[in-house]
Design a protein around this motif. Structure first.
Motif, PDB file in Angstrom:
ATOM      1  N   ASN A 106      12.033  32.248 -13.414  1.00 20.03           N
ATOM      2  CA  ASN A 106      11.077  31.235 -12.598  1.00 20.03           C
ATOM      3  C   ASN A 106      10.328  29.771 -12.509  1.00 20.03           C
ATOM      4  OD1 ASN A 106      10.808  32.995 -10.176  1.00 20.03           O
ATOM      5  ND2 ASN A 106      10.941  34.475 -11.738  1.00 20.03           N
ATOM      6  N   ASP A 107      10.871  28.699 -13.747  1.00 21.81           N
ATOM      7  CA  ASP A 107      10.414  28.056 -14.051  1.00 21.81           C
ATOM      8  C   ASP A 107      10.351  26.822 -13.396  1.00 21.81           C
ATOM      9  OD1 ASP A 107       9.077  29.356 -16.589  1.00 21.81           O
ATOM     10  OD2 ASP A 107      11.007  28.745 -18.045  1.00 21.81           O
ATOM     11  N   ALA A 108       9.694  26.044 -13.487  1.00 21.56           N
ATOM     12  CA  ALA A 108       9.448  24.916 -12.464  1.00 21.56           C
ATOM     13  C   ALA A 108      10.760  24.278 -12.909  1.00 21.56           C
ATOM     14  CB  ALA A 108       8.234  23.607 -13.364  1.00 21.56           C
ATOM     15  N   ASN A 109      11.635  24.372 -14.226  1.00 17.51           N
ATOM     16  CA  ASN A 109      13.139  23.480 -13.418  1.00 17.51           C
ATOM     17  C   ASN A 109      14.401  24.474 -13.613  1.00 17.51           C
ATOM     18  OD1 ASN A 109      12.211  24.358 -16.425  1.00 17.51           O
ATOM     19  ND2 ASN A 109      13.585  23.100 -17.273  1.00 17.51           N
ATOM     20  N   SER A 110      14.387  25.192 -13.205  1.00 19.22           N
ATOM     21  CA  SER A 110      14.901  26.685 -12.940  1.00 19.22           C
ATOM     22  C   SER A 110      15.689  26.692 -11.315  1.00 19.22           C
ATOM     23  CB  SER A 110      14.112  28.132 -12.434  1.00 19.22           C
ATOM     24  OG  SER A 110      13.651  28.897 -13.489  1.00 19.22           O
ATOM     25  N   TRP A 111      16.989  26.960 -11.247  1.00 24.03           N
ATOM     26  CA  TRP A 111      17.454  27.209  -9.939  1.00 24.03           C
ATOM     27  C   TRP A 111      16.688  27.647  -8.657  1.00 24.03           C
ATOM     28  CZ3 TRP A 111      21.295  24.387  -9.667  1.00 24.03           C
ATOM     29  CH2 TRP A 111      21.943  23.664 -10.472  1.00 24.03           C
ATOM     30  N   SER A 119      17.936  26.451  -1.584  1.00 26.21           N
ATOM     31  CA  SER A 119      17.076  25.386  -0.170  1.00 26.21           C
ATOM     32  C   SER A 119      16.483  26.470   1.390  1.00 26.21           C
ATOM     33  CB  SER A 119      17.939  25.100   0.400  1.00 26.21           C
ATOM     34  OG  SER A 119      17.657  24.188   1.161  1.00 26.21           O
ATOM     35  N   ALA A 120      17.236  27.296   1.232  1.00 26.00           N
ATOM     36  CA  ALA A 120      16.797  28.131   2.841  1.00 26.00           C
ATOM     37  C   ALA A 120      14.736  28.754   2.616  1.00 26.00           C
ATOM     38  CB  ALA A 120      17.540  29.538   2.575  1.00 26.00           C
ATOM     39  N   THR A 121      14.725  28.717   0.677  1.00 26.82           N
ATOM     40  CA  THR A 121      13.451  29.295   0.364  1.00 26.82           C
ATOM     41  C   THR A 121      13.212  29.332  -0.615  1.00 26.82           C
ATOM     42  OG1 THR A 121      13.957  30.488  -1.409  1.00 26.82           O
ATOM     43  CG2 THR A 121      14.458  31.923   0.529  1.00 26.82           C
ATOM     44  N   GLY A 122      13.313  27.965  -1.187  1.00 23.03           N
ATOM     45  CA  GLY A 122      12.059  27.456  -1.545  1.00 23.03           C
ATOM     46  C   GLY A 122      11.557  27.591  -3.002  1.00 23.03           C
ATOM     47  N   GLU A 123      12.422  28.807  -3.156  1.00 26.08           N
ATOM     48  CA  GLU A 123      12.454  29.858  -4.539  1.00 26.08           C
ATOM     49  C   GLU A 123      13.528  30.647  -5.332  1.00 26.08           C
ATOM     50  OE1 GLU A 123      10.298  33.396  -2.787  1.00 26.08           O
ATOM     51  OE2 GLU A 123       8.607  31.939  -2.346  1.00 26.08           O
ATOM     52  N   THR A 124      13.441  31.026  -6.043  1.00 21.64           N
ATOM     53  CA  THR A 124      14.987  31.104  -6.950  1.00 21.64           C
ATOM     54  C   THR A 124      14.735  32.812  -6.447  1.00 21.64           C
ATOM     55  OG1 THR A 124      14.917  32.068  -9.025  1.00 21.64           O
ATOM     56  CG2 THR A 124      13.317  33.347  -8.581  1.00 21.64           C
ATOM     57  N   SER A 125      16.313  33.205  -6.779  1.00 21.95           N
ATOM     58  CA  SER A 125      16.843  34.302  -6.568  1.00 21.95           C
ATOM     59  C   SER A 125      15.936  35.390  -6.194  1.00 21.95           C
ATOM     60  CB  SER A 125      17.965  34.660  -6.944  1.00 21.95           C
ATOM     61  OG  SER A 125      18.362  36.162  -6.591  1.00 21.95           O
ATOM     62  N   LYS A 126      15.455  36.284  -5.626  1.00 25.02           N
ATOM     63  CA  LYS A 126      14.899  37.727  -5.442  1.00 25.02           C
ATOM     64  C   LYS A 126      15.367  38.831  -6.060  1.00 25.02           C
ATOM     65  CE  LYS A 126      11.952  36.948  -1.879  1.00 25.02           C
ATOM     66  NZ  LYS A 126      12.087  35.206  -1.152  1.00 25.02           N
ATOM     67  N   THR A 127      16.820  37.951  -5.789  1.00 22.66           N
ATOM     68  CA  THR A 127      17.741  39.919  -6.914  1.00 22.66           C
ATOM     69  C   THR A 127      17.900  39.325  -8.225  1.00 22.66           C
ATOM     70  OG1 THR A 127      19.744  39.005  -5.991  1.00 22.66           O
ATOM     71  CG2 THR A 127      18.326  40.229  -3.961  1.00 22.66           C
ATOM     72  N   GLY A 128      18.401  37.970  -8.193  1.00 20.88           N
ATOM     73  CA  GLY A 128      18.303  37.478  -9.649  1.00 20.88           C
ATOM     74  C   GLY A 128      20.115  37.322  -9.908  1.00 20.88           C
TER      75      GLY A 128
END
Length: 326
Positions: A87-92, A95-104
């Motif tokens: 969840n850090d600023a330079n994490s993966w 594109s579809a959500t602009g967020e990291t994986s919700k499931t990890g």
């Protein structure tokens, strides 16, 4: 006889940082690793140096000290992106959500991502459904996905057009939902059914972040940098003010910055029927004021009651007690 009382609220010592105030830079003539330099700056000043533009760079003064490289506050923490979905600023990020994986969920190839050459910030799928990182300006085929009804049941389509990652993203967003996104093994297996062969998927990340969490996008790399020659995840500034990446364990001089604080004083009066002789009422009032101030973004304070010196008898009932923040 019941009467209304007037509470005088005096808040002072509330500290904030203004973006309009220039950072003050301090050169430290000690050699430390990047993490030790970060700790030193946070204790003595505000943090390792952050820069917003060339005007900031122009205010760096070494006072005649001879040194070629000095740490600044830019880093690309590998714990945030190697073999993880953090969840850090330079994490993966997808594109579809602009967020990291919700499931990890992730399915990286062994030894990847590795950011070889310091510029591999976009993800692709191999012909075995494993994920690798690659330079975003490279031209590859790509895989789009479409959300179905009900949402969450994805379908995948392979597009046999040579595009860089950004153009592939735009194409998928125009004709489908977005570049391929997979949140579990089932979806990744479904993506593999379109027979990927080194194709872009929707993974990307921002490569560097500032120690003080600033969102400054300013960079001043020297030619050929960053190159991540093995394990170079921290940034140093040369005497010509250009930047390069290096191993964070190397001991160097460093730059700290300090943000001057702004003192805020607020005074207001509130008329109330509350019984101020009741300790529970006093606590309730302070709790409500504390919540109100914190909701306004003020955090560096502590509320308490202060008994004011008595004045004229007719004023005693109005202004003999007030909460203050310090």
């Amino acid at each position: 006889m019941d009467h209304k009382q007037i509470l005088t609220f005096l808040f002072f010592g509330l500290t904030s940082h203004s973006h309009a105030i220039l950072r003050e830079y301090h050169y430290v003539d000690l050699k430390m690793s990047w993490s030790d330099a970060q700790h030193y700056c946070r204790v003595k000043y505000t943090d390792l140096a952050t820069f917003e533009n060339m005007d900031d760079i122009s205010r760096l003064k070494r006072l005649g000290l001879k040194t070629s490289e000095s740490w600044i506050g830019l880093t690309d923490d590998p714990k945030s992106w190697i073999g993880t979905m953090g969840n850090d600023a330079n994490s993966w990020t997808w594109s579809a959500t602009g967020e990291t994986s919700k499931t990890g969920y992730h399915n990286w190839s062994p030894g990847f991502p590795n950011n070889r050459g310091g510029n591999q910030l976009c993800g692709f799928s191999t012909n075995k459904g494993k994920w690798d990182d690659w330079a975003c300006d490279s031209r590859l085929y790509f895989i789009c996905f479409q959300d179905t009804n009900p949402p969450g049941q994805k379908t995948y389509t392979r597009i046999e057009k040579w595009m860089n990652w950004t153009d592939a993203q735009a194409y998928c967003r125009t004709h489908y939902t977005d570049l391929a996104m997979m949140e579990n093994d089932q979806e990744n297996t479904l993506m593999m059914s379109v027979q990927p062969n080194f194709d872009w998927i929707g993974l990307y990340r921002e490569g560097w972040r500032w120690s003080d969490k600033s969102d400054s996008s300013f960079r001043n790399w020297m030619n050929g940098q960053p190159d991540n020659n093995g394990n170079q995840y921290c940034v140093a500034e040369k005497s010509n003010h250009l930047w390069l990446d290096d191993s964070c364990n190397v001991e160097k001089h460093f730059w700290c910055h300090e943000v001057p604080s702004v003192k805020t004083i607020v005074k207001m009066k509130i008329q109330t029927d509350a019984d101020l002789s009741d300790p529970d009422v006093n606590i309730q009032i302070l709790d409500q004021m504390d919540e109100m101030l914190r909701n306004k973004g003020l955090t560096d304070f502590k509320l308490r009651w202060k008994i004011q010196p008595r004045k004229e008898e007719e004023e005693d009932k109005d202004e003999d007690k007030c909460p203050v923040a310090s």
